[in-house]
Design a protein around this motif. Structure first.
Motif, PDB file in Angstrom:
ATOM      1  N   ARG A   1     -30.332  19.376 -14.560  1.00  0.00           N
ATOM      2  CA  ARG A   1     -29.854  18.005 -14.700  1.00  0.00           C
ATOM      3  C   ARG A   1     -30.861  17.018 -14.081  1.00  0.00           C
ATOM      4  NH1 ARG A   1     -26.070  15.374 -11.620  1.00  0.00           N
ATOM      5  NH2 ARG A   1     -25.812  17.273 -10.400  1.00  0.00           N
TER       6      ARG A   1
ATOM      7  N   ASP B   1     -18.304  17.771 -22.301  1.00  0.00           N
ATOM      8  CA  ASP B   1     -19.717  17.480 -22.487  1.00  0.00           C
ATOM      9  C   ASP B   1     -20.405  18.823 -22.752  1.00  0.00           C
ATOM     10  OD1 ASP B   1     -22.262  16.519 -22.432  1.00  0.00           O
ATOM     11  OD2 ASP B   1     -21.966  15.301 -20.650  1.00  0.00           O
TER      12      ASP B   1
ATOM     13  N   ASN C   1     -15.976  14.529 -27.752  1.00  0.00           N
ATOM     14  CA  ASN C   1     -15.364  13.265 -27.332  1.00  0.00           C
ATOM     15  C   ASN C   1     -15.373  12.289 -28.528  1.00  0.00           C
ATOM     16  OD1 ASN C   1     -18.071  12.796 -27.479  1.00  0.00           O
ATOM     17  ND2 ASN C   1     -18.369  12.568 -25.281  1.00  0.00           N
TER      18      ASN C   1
ATOM     19  N   GLY D   1     -18.850  11.697 -30.165  1.00  0.00           N
ATOM     20  CA  GLY D   1     -19.346  12.912 -30.811  1.00  0.00           C
ATOM     21  C   GLY D   1     -18.612  13.189 -32.114  1.00  0.00           C
TER      22      GLY D   1
ATOM     23  N   GLU E   1     -26.655  16.494 -29.820  1.00  0.00           N
ATOM     24  CA  GLU E   1     -26.935  15.161 -29.303  1.00  0.00           C
ATOM     25  C   GLU E   1     -28.242  15.112 -28.506  1.00  0.00           C
ATOM     26  OE1 GLU E   1     -23.638  13.757 -26.978  1.00  0.00           O
ATOM     27  OE2 GLU E   1     -22.175  14.387 -28.476  1.00  0.00           O
ATOM     28  N   GLN E   2     -28.362  16.026 -27.546  1.00  0.00           N
ATOM     29  CA  GLN E   2     -29.436  15.960 -26.560  1.00  0.00           C
ATOM     30  C   GLN E   2     -30.140  17.308 -26.409  1.00  0.00           C
ATOM     31  OE1 GLN E   2     -30.384  13.253 -25.373  1.00  0.00           O
ATOM     32  NE2 GLN E   2     -28.657  11.824 -25.380  1.00  0.00           N
TER      33      GLN E   2
ATOM     34  N   ASP F   1     -28.162  20.038 -24.753  1.00  0.00           N
ATOM     35  CA  ASP F   1     -27.141  20.700 -25.580  1.00  0.00           C
ATOM     36  C   ASP F   1     -27.758  21.872 -26.331  1.00  0.00           C
ATOM     37  OD1 ASP F   1     -25.433  18.695 -24.752  1.00  0.00           O
ATOM     38  OD2 ASP F   1     -25.887  17.418 -26.470  1.00  0.00           O
TER      39      ASP F   1
ATOM     40  N   THR G   1     -22.195  18.181 -32.138  1.00  0.00           N
ATOM     41  CA  THR G   1     -22.116  17.064 -31.192  1.00  0.00           C
ATOM     42  C   THR G   1     -20.905  17.299 -30.300  1.00  0.00           C
ATOM     43  OG1 THR G   1     -20.874  15.850 -32.865  1.00  0.00           O
ATOM     44  CG2 THR G   1     -23.214  15.376 -32.726  1.00  0.00           C
ATOM     45  N   GLY G   2     -20.793  16.557 -29.202  1.00  0.00           N
ATOM     46  CA  GLY G   2     -19.680  16.716 -28.258  1.00  0.00           C
ATOM     47  C   GLY G   2     -18.340  16.450 -28.927  1.00  0.00           C
TER      48      GLY G   2
ATOM     49  N   LYS H   1     -23.139  20.327 -22.508  1.00  0.00           N
ATOM     50  CA  LYS H   1     -24.042  21.097 -21.658  1.00  0.00           C
ATOM     51  C   LYS H   1     -23.347  21.762 -20.476  1.00  0.00           C
ATOM     52  CE  LYS H   1     -26.144  16.962 -19.557  1.00  0.00           C
ATOM     53  NZ  LYS H   1     -25.685  16.010 -20.571  1.00  0.00           N
ATOM     54  N   TYR H   2     -22.047  21.448 -20.240  1.00  0.00           N
ATOM     55  CA  TYR H   2     -21.353  22.089 -19.125  1.00  0.00           C
ATOM     56  C   TYR H   2     -20.376  23.180 -19.572  1.00  0.00           C
ATOM     57  CZ  TYR H   2     -23.275  18.061 -16.812  1.00  0.00           C
ATOM     58  OH  TYR H   2     -24.141  17.114 -16.350  1.00  0.00           O
TER      59      TYR H   2
END
Lengths: 199, 199
Positions: free
Chosen positions: B28, A180, A147, A150, A87-88, A91, A144-145, A182-183
């Motif tokens: 972030r 998410d 959720n 995603g 996505e980003q 990521d 993608t995530g 990135k975490y």
């Protein structure tokens, strides 16, 4: 905030606009910057300006880049024919940290989200299809995530790529649902990357 | 951090140097600054530079100031003859927020701390004595922190001012022992200011 001089008041206001930084933290950071050596504070200011001036998107994969093509697109050691879709940019950084992937990336710049008015034309899906055709891509890994947005973006991309001669896989569960990307911790990401499955 | 372009890497490194900001938070924040409108990011950078360029210490009370004298020293509505002595500019801000004090301030710029090699000549004690004599001061309220260094600095100042015709008081308990003045809530500070006692 009348008890602070104008210049410190302005900085506190700017800092308090950043995510996760409240009024008290902004005051503490401003006081710290005040006590820092001048060159360190100037360096911080210069880095902010440089970021906005120099950073652009890679023309091929839309990752953050200082140049026309990003470091990974330019790297001859990375595997061709294998694209990981995220996505980003953050990521992509998470996956790079895990060290589980040695192909190229494609950054969508968002996810499908009808609620927010984001449709297939607002993210880089057409460009991905284009790359699959032009770069003789063998496999697409959709990261993608996990959720709702995603998942549906992953399903949408899998549908679009169906007619093309390319394997489409999805990173395995292991990434907690609703999370998410990135975490997520790096070991979990590595496992998810290794046990990817058909979609 | 090789997965980030140089310009974003530099900013992350600068941000991670700030107190309470770790690697993940710095990433972030950098990503947020990247997505901010350019003028907002430039404003932040400019505010940092301005702070270092414009801010200086008030010649009389050593508070942070944009000018030779600070706003409070210049304010004719503030009570003369009454000085509140604090450690740091942030402590003064806390007392101003509580609204319990309408006199002038004197910022020591630190506390006595033999362990760190900070003696009476390293903080603005001589300048305080000078002000007591020249400005016909009636009362000195010592509002240093209630930890060991703050208490002993208060006792030292009380001793130094003993021969002079000035009442020396200490903000009352109410400020929790061992506490740092700038994190105390405003109601507690107000009460402490009202019930000050002789030292």
């Amino acid at each position: 905030m009348d008890y602070y001089p104008v210049s410190i008041k302005n900085l506190i206001r700017s800092l308090a606009r950043l995510p996760g930084i409240g009024q008290k933290t902004a005051e503490r950071l401003a006081m710290h910057i005040l006590q820092q050596p001048a060159d360190e504070a100037h360096q911080l200011a210069r880095n902010i300006v440089d970021l906005k001036k120099k950073l652009r998107l890679c023309q091929r994969c839309f990752a953050l880049s200082d140049d026309t093509l990003c470091r990974i697109c330019n790297d001859p050691a990375r595997e061709n024919g294998l694209i990981c879709v995220v996505e980003q940019p953050a990521d992509m950084a998470s996956i790079e940290k895990s060290g589980a992937f040695n192909g190229r990336y494609h950054i969508l710049g968002g996810v499908l989200s009808p609620m927010d008015g984001i449709g297939p034309d607002d993210i880089k899906i057409a460009q991905l299809v284009d790359r699959v055709e032009k770069e003789a891509i063998r496999e697409i890994i959709i990261a993608t995530g996990t959720n709702v947005e995603g998942e549906s973006t992953a399903a949408y991309i899998a549908g679009i790529l169906e007619p093309l001669p390319v394997t489409v896989s999805r990173i395995a569960s292991g990434v907690p649902m609703g999370g998410d990307l990135k975490y997520v911790d790096q070991v979990t990401l590595k496992r998810a990357m290794e046990s990817r499955h058909g979609i």
